[in-house]
Write a protein that holds these residues in place. Sequence first.
Motif, PDB file in Angstrom:
ATOM      1  N   SER A   1       0.836  -1.210   0.000  1.00  0.00           N
ATOM      2  CA  SER A   1       0.000   0.000   0.000  1.00  0.00           C
ATOM      3  C   SER A   1       0.867   1.255   0.000  1.00  0.00           C
ATOM      4  O   SER A   1       1.826   1.369   0.762  1.00  0.00           O
ATOM      5  CB  SER A   1      -0.902  -0.013   1.235  1.00  0.00           C
ATOM      6  OG  SER A   1      -1.618   1.182   1.349  1.00  0.00           O
ATOM      7  N   GLY A   2       0.521   2.190  -0.873  1.00  0.00           N
ATOM      8  CA  GLY A   2       1.239   3.453  -0.932  1.00  0.00           C
ATOM      9  C   GLY A   2       2.486   3.456  -1.791  1.00  0.00           C
ATOM     10  O   GLY A   2       3.158   4.482  -1.912  1.00  0.00           O
TER      11      GLY A   2
ATOM     12  N   ARG B   1      -3.315   5.403  -8.449  1.00  0.00           N
ATOM     13  CA  ARG B   1      -4.010   6.541  -7.855  1.00  0.00           C
ATOM     14  C   ARG B   1      -5.374   6.127  -7.299  1.00  0.00           C
ATOM     15  O   ARG B   1      -5.784   6.552  -6.219  1.00  0.00           O
ATOM     16  CB  ARG B   1      -4.191   7.641  -8.903  1.00  0.00           C
ATOM     17  CG  ARG B   1      -4.859   8.923  -8.379  1.00  0.00           C
ATOM     18  CD  ARG B   1      -5.214   9.830  -9.535  1.00  0.00           C
ATOM     19  NE  ARG B   1      -6.179   9.206 -10.436  1.00  0.00           N
ATOM     20  CZ  ARG B   1      -6.233   9.421 -11.751  1.00  0.00           C
ATOM     21  NH1 ARG B   1      -5.370  10.237 -12.338  1.00  0.00           N
ATOM     22  NH2 ARG B   1      -7.152   8.813 -12.494  1.00  0.00           N
ATOM     23  N   ASP B   2      -6.064   5.244  -8.022  1.00  0.00           N
ATOM     24  CA  ASP B   2      -7.417   4.843  -7.633  1.00  0.00           C
ATOM     25  C   ASP B   2      -7.430   3.723  -6.597  1.00  0.00           C
ATOM     26  O   ASP B   2      -8.304   3.683  -5.725  1.00  0.00           O
ATOM     27  CB  ASP B   2      -8.207   4.391  -8.868  1.00  0.00           C
ATOM     28  CG  ASP B   2      -8.465   5.529  -9.846  1.00  0.00           C
ATOM     29  OD1 ASP B   2      -8.397   6.703  -9.424  1.00  0.00           O
ATOM     30  OD2 ASP B   2      -8.708   5.240 -11.033  1.00  0.00           O
ATOM     31  N   TYR B   3      -6.477   2.780  -6.693  1.00  0.00           N
ATOM     32  CA  TYR B   3      -6.535   1.563  -5.868  1.00  0.00           C
ATOM     33  C   TYR B   3      -5.272   1.294  -5.057  1.00  0.00           C
ATOM     34  O   TYR B   3      -5.166   0.243  -4.418  1.00  0.00           O
ATOM     35  CB  TYR B   3      -6.811   0.341  -6.759  1.00  0.00           C
ATOM     36  CG  TYR B   3      -8.027   0.498  -7.636  1.00  0.00           C
ATOM     37  CD1 TYR B   3      -9.291   0.677  -7.087  1.00  0.00           C
ATOM     38  CD2 TYR B   3      -7.919   0.459  -9.032  1.00  0.00           C
ATOM     39  CE1 TYR B   3     -10.414   0.816  -7.881  1.00  0.00           C
ATOM     40  CE2 TYR B   3      -9.037   0.603  -9.848  1.00  0.00           C
ATOM     41  CZ  TYR B   3     -10.281   0.778  -9.266  1.00  0.00           C
ATOM     42  OH  TYR B   3     -11.384   0.918 -10.060  1.00  0.00           O
TER      43      TYR B   3
ATOM     44  N   ASN C   1      -4.288   2.261  -2.299  1.00  0.00           N
ATOM     45  CA  ASN C   1      -4.384   2.364  -0.842  1.00  0.00           C
ATOM     46  C   ASN C   1      -4.482   0.997  -0.169  1.00  0.00           C
ATOM     47  O   ASN C   1      -4.764   0.902   1.026  1.00  0.00           O
ATOM     48  CB  ASN C   1      -5.585   3.227  -0.443  1.00  0.00           C
ATOM     49  CG  ASN C   1      -6.902   2.667  -0.967  1.00  0.00           C
ATOM     50  OD1 ASN C   1      -6.915   1.810  -1.854  1.00  0.00           O
ATOM     51  ND2 ASN C   1      -8.001   3.140  -0.419  1.00  0.00           N
ATOM     52  N   GLU C   2      -4.289  -0.080  -0.921  1.00  0.00           N
ATOM     53  CA  GLU C   2      -4.225  -1.430  -0.362  1.00  0.00           C
ATOM     54  C   GLU C   2      -3.091  -2.188  -1.039  1.00  0.00           C
ATOM     55  O   GLU C   2      -2.593  -1.782  -2.092  1.00  0.00           O
ATOM     56  CB  GLU C   2      -5.554  -2.171  -0.560  1.00  0.00           C
ATOM     57  CG  GLU C   2      -5.918  -2.444  -2.016  1.00  0.00           C
ATOM     58  CD  GLU C   2      -7.179  -3.294  -2.154  1.00  0.00           C
ATOM     59  OE1 GLU C   2      -7.317  -4.294  -1.401  1.00  0.00           O
ATOM     60  OE2 GLU C   2      -8.013  -2.967  -3.017  1.00  0.00           O
TER      61      GLU C   2
END
Length: 344
Positions: free
Chosen positions: A80-81, A127-129, A131-132
Amino acid sequence: MFKLRYKWYRLTHWEFWPMWAVYLPCIFYYFWISLKSRSFGFFKAVNPAIVHGGMTLEDKHFVNQLLPQRYRAKSFLVTSGTTHDAVENIIKENELNYPVILKPNNGCRGRNVELIRTREKGKRYLRDYGNEDLLLEEYIDFPNEIGVFYIRFPHEKKGFISGIVEKKGIMVTGDGRQTLKELVKYNLRYHAFYSEIFLDGQHNGNYIPNENEQLLVSSIGNHARGATFYDASDKISSKLTELFNEICSSVKGFHYGRFDVKFNTWEELENGENFKIIELNGAASEPTFIYDPGHSYFFAIKEIMKHWDYMYTIAKLNKQRGHHFTNIEECWKILKEFNPFLTS
C-alpha cells in the motif's frame, strides 16, 4: 423495451443472481457438516499451508510462493502506498513488458483486476486503488484460460480433478451495421459491462465490424467481469491429472482448491508445456464449471454441496493428523470480512 428484456434475462438466468441467492440453500448443508465436525471452522484444516485453509481472502502473494516458479506467472507484491516509479522499477528489474496485470493482493470475484497496457494507465490504477496491497503480475498471452479444481485426500498420494471450467472473455460478432458500442450495449449478456469496456479508450466504440467479424473486447477471465464460463470437464484425462498431481506434490499442505491456468493448446497442456498458473485458490474456491449457461440451478447446488462434502472429509482426516480448526472468534471475523450475503 430493451431494459425490460435485459431485466428478464438476468432474472431467468441464475448464473447472474446475487451470490447470496445462489448459496442460500447450501447454508443448511454447511450447518449440517459443521455439526458433524463440531466446528464451523473445520475449513482451516483443509489446506494447512494456507491461512484458514484459504476460506478467507487469502494473501495471493503468499499462496503464489507455494508454487514452484516454473509453473506460475511471475508476480510481485506492491505494498500500500507504493509509488508509480517504484512499480516501474519492479517491471524493469524483472524484465517484464507491458501489458501487465494489477489486482488486489486480497480479493475475489474479479474485484479491481485490470490489464495495464501503458505507464499512464498504471499510474491511474495506483491513484485509484493503491491504498491497499496489490499484486503485480506478468501478463500471460496464451489464448486459452481454464480453472482446474483439484482434490487430494490426505491419506492418498494422488488426487483427482473434479471439474474444469473454460473461460471466454467478452467477444462480439459484427453484423456490418451496428457499431462496436451498440453490439456490446444491446447484448443481453454483456450490457452490464458496457461502460466499463469503453472507459479507457482502448477500443473504438464507433467502429462498425464487418458481418461475422469477431472482436474480443475483454480478456479478463472472470464471470463477475463479463466472461462466459463453460463446463470443460470432458477434457479431464489421466495425463492432465498426472500433471496436477506432479504440481501438487511440491505443495505440502494443499489438498483442495482451484488452479486458474492459461495455456496454448490442450495437447501441450497435457504434456506439461506452454502453460502458466495465474492463481491458486483454497477452501473458498467455487467449482466454477457450474456457471455454464447450460447447467441448471439445481445442478449448481448439488455440485457446491458435493465439494463442501469433499472439504469436510479432508478436514476430518487432517484433524486426525493433528491439524486444528478455526475457532469461533476467528470464524466471526472471517464472516464479517467475506460474507456472501453482503455480496451482489
